[in-house]
Write a protein that holds these residues in place. Structure first.
Motif, PDB file in Angstrom:
ATOM      1  N   SER A   1       0.829  -1.208   0.000  1.00  0.00           N
ATOM      2  CA  SER A   1       0.000   0.000   0.000  1.00  0.00           C
ATOM      3  C   SER A   1       0.860   1.255   0.000  1.00  0.00           C
ATOM      4  N   ASN A   2       1.996   1.221   0.734  1.00  0.00           N
ATOM      5  CA  ASN A   2       2.900   2.377   0.746  1.00  0.00           C
ATOM      6  C   ASN A   2       3.420   2.688  -0.650  1.00  0.00           C
ATOM      7  N   VAL A   3       3.778   1.641  -1.389  1.00  0.00           N
ATOM      8  CA  VAL A   3       4.262   1.820  -2.764  1.00  0.00           C
ATOM      9  C   VAL A   3       3.149   2.397  -3.627  1.00  0.00           C
ATOM     10  N   ASP A   4       1.950   1.863  -3.490  1.00  0.00           N
ATOM     11  CA  ASP A   4       0.805   2.313  -4.279  1.00  0.00           C
ATOM     12  C   ASP A   4       0.497   3.785  -4.010  1.00  0.00           C
TER      13      ASP A   4
ATOM     14  N   PHE B   1      -7.780  -3.051  -0.340  1.00  0.00           N
ATOM     15  CA  PHE B   1      -6.989  -3.439   0.830  1.00  0.00           C
ATOM     16  C   PHE B   1      -7.873  -4.144   1.855  1.00  0.00           C
ATOM     17  N   ILE B   2      -9.000  -3.519   2.184  1.00  0.00           N
ATOM     18  CA  ILE B   2      -9.911  -4.096   3.171  1.00  0.00           C
ATOM     19  C   ILE B   2     -10.452  -5.440   2.695  1.00  0.00           C
ATOM     20  N   THR B   3     -10.735  -5.551   1.395  1.00  0.00           N
ATOM     21  CA  THR B   3     -11.225  -6.824   0.843  1.00  0.00           C
ATOM     22  C   THR B   3     -10.207  -7.934   1.057  1.00  0.00           C
ATOM     23  N   PHE B   4      -8.935  -7.632   0.778  1.00  0.00           N
ATOM     24  CA  PHE B   4      -7.877  -8.632   1.003  1.00  0.00           C
ATOM     25  C   PHE B   4      -7.836  -9.055   2.468  1.00  0.00           C
TER      26      PHE B   4
ATOM     27  N   PRO C   1     -14.824   4.286   9.235  1.00  0.00           N
ATOM     28  CA  PRO C   1     -13.435   4.705   9.449  1.00  0.00           C
ATOM     29  C   PRO C   1     -12.501   3.609   9.929  1.00  0.00           C
ATOM     30  N   LEU C   2     -13.012   2.580  10.622  1.00  0.00           N
ATOM     31  CA  LEU C   2     -12.183   1.473  11.141  1.00  0.00           C
ATOM     32  C   LEU C   2     -10.985   2.026  11.918  1.00  0.00           C
TER      33      LEU C   2
ATOM     34  N   GLY D   1      -3.930   3.556  11.296  1.00  0.00           N
ATOM     35  CA  GLY D   1      -2.534   3.775  10.918  1.00  0.00           C
ATOM     36  C   GLY D   1      -2.006   2.778   9.912  1.00  0.00           C
ATOM     37  N   ILE D   2      -2.795   1.780   9.562  1.00  0.00           N
ATOM     38  CA  ILE D   2      -2.350   0.731   8.646  1.00  0.00           C
ATOM     39  C   ILE D   2      -3.077   0.812   7.307  1.00  0.00           C
ATOM     40  N   LEU D   3      -4.393   1.040   7.352  1.00  0.00           N
ATOM     41  CA  LEU D   3      -5.190   1.074   6.134  1.00  0.00           C
ATOM     42  C   LEU D   3      -4.884   2.324   5.318  1.00  0.00           C
ATOM     43  N   PRO D   4      -5.080   2.279   4.001  1.00  0.00           N
ATOM     44  CA  PRO D   4      -4.972   3.500   3.193  1.00  0.00           C
ATOM     45  C   PRO D   4      -5.962   4.540   3.695  1.00  0.00           C
ATOM     46  N   PRO D   5      -5.660   5.829   3.521  1.00  0.00           N
ATOM     47  CA  PRO D   5      -6.561   6.872   4.026  1.00  0.00           C
ATOM     48  C   PRO D   5      -7.927   6.829   3.348  1.00  0.00           C
ATOM     49  N   LEU D   6      -8.924   7.400   4.013  1.00  0.00           N
ATOM     50  CA  LEU D   6     -10.288   7.383   3.496  1.00  0.00           C
ATOM     51  C   LEU D   6     -10.396   8.014   2.110  1.00  0.00           C
ATOM     52  N   GLU D   7      -9.601   9.082   1.873  1.00  0.00           N
ATOM     53  CA  GLU D   7      -9.702   9.760   0.579  1.00  0.00           C
ATOM     54  C   GLU D   7      -9.089   8.947  -0.564  1.00  0.00           C
TER      55      GLU D   7
END
Length: 314
Positions: free
Chosen positions: A213-216, A229-232, A285-286, A291-297
């Motif tokens: 996700s950081n690379v993306d 991400f959440i689906t995975f 928001p989970l 701090g792990i998931l990609p931001p909401l935007e």
């Protein structure tokens, strides 16, 4: 924090098929081979300290090779995150039973021969033999601890990571040397050790996605969006729950006659995480994983599917 991270991975390494059976065997060896109890305890303590010295030396070596500037550059580099993502995938595949990460057999045999020398030198090489032989299980754990250390960008990171890891790995040997009666209360080795190893494999997969996700995010590829991400994660923790319930087996699993209370608690935790993640697909928001998931935007639908999410843009 880096020390505690290493310590946690050290404790986790104890509960693997490569390390756990060696604890009572090695402690009993030192206590029985020594003429007195005090001598046996001394030898076991030397053995435990040797484990710490070996890993701390590795941490110091890495600290000298990589300066603080290099570590800081690595921790913020997209290439570094991509490499860690691939490494964690390899570690996860190893834990799930695809293959074993082992060192060359010739190197292992040379170390093992040195352990027959006797005295303090022989004890040191016995500790080194443990480190080498158990590498197929501890290697991924060491990798995780060093990843956390590199993320700080500090030159002392690898030292503290290896100090924590080796402390967690060495504590039981010293503890059982002074309280050998506790050996009788240790659970017997069995299929549950492989279950822990497979569980760690699933957690490695979940952790690997963070680095992908950081690379993306850096290149704004739009591939690993928040929903993807959440689906995975839902699939990973869902499969972990099914596995713990005995829904499928990996290559090294044994038949599970019944579900223990401990396993049941882990099933509850895994299923709860799976269900907790599902509303995230609709914009929840989970906060636990903020701090792990990609931001909401960074979503295919920033307002959630159907526009019902909490995120509002200016």
């Amino acid at each position: 924090m880096i020390y505690l991270t290493g310590l946690i991975w050290g404790f986790a390494a104890l509960l693997t098929p490569c390390v756990f059976p060696l604890i009572p065997m090695n402690v009993s060896f030192f206590l029985k081979q020594s003429k007195t109890k005090s001598k046996g305890r001394f030898n076991t303590i030397v053995y435990a300290l040797s484990i710490i010295i070996i890993f701390v030396s590795l941490g110091l070596g890495l600290s000298l090779v990589f300066g603080a500037g290099a570590l800081n550059t690595l921790s913020t580099s997209a290439v570094f995150n991509l490499i860690i993502f691939v490494l964690l995938l390899v570690f996860a595949a190893s834990f799930l039973g695809a293959f074993e990460i082992v060192l060359p057999s010739s190197f292992v045999n040379k170390i093992d021969k040195q352990s027959d020398r006797g005295g303090l030198v022989g004890i040191f090489f016995m500790a080194l033999a443990l480190v080498v032989v158990s590498f197929s299980c501890t290697g991924p754990m060491i990798g995780n601890a060093l990843v956390a250390a590199a993320g700080t960008g500090k030159i002392s990171g690898p030292f503290w990571a290896m100090f924590g890891f080796s402390t967690g790995l060495a504590i039981p040997f010293g503890l059982f040397a002074f309280f050998p009666a506790l050996l009788n209360s240790m659970p017997k080795s069995g299929g549950w050790l492989n279950t822990i190893k497979v569980t760690l494999g699933f957690l490695e997969l979940a952790l690997a996605l963070k680095f992908a996700s950081n690379v993306d995010l850096v290149y704004q590829l739009g591939i690993l969006t928040r929903e993807v991400f959440i689906t995975f994660w839902i699939v990973i923790f869902g499969l972990l729950s099914i596995y713990l319930m005995g829904g499928f087996k990996t290559a090294h699993d044994n038949d599970t006659k019944h579900i223990t209370v401990t396993r049941l608690f882990f099933i509850i935790i895994s299923f709860s995480l799976t269900i907790y993640l599902i509303p995230g697909l609709w914009g929840a928001p989970l906060k636990i994983f903020s701090g792990i998931l990609p931001p909401l935007e960074y979503s295919e639908s920033p307002h959630g599917f159907g526009g019902g999410g909490n995120f509002t843009s200016t």
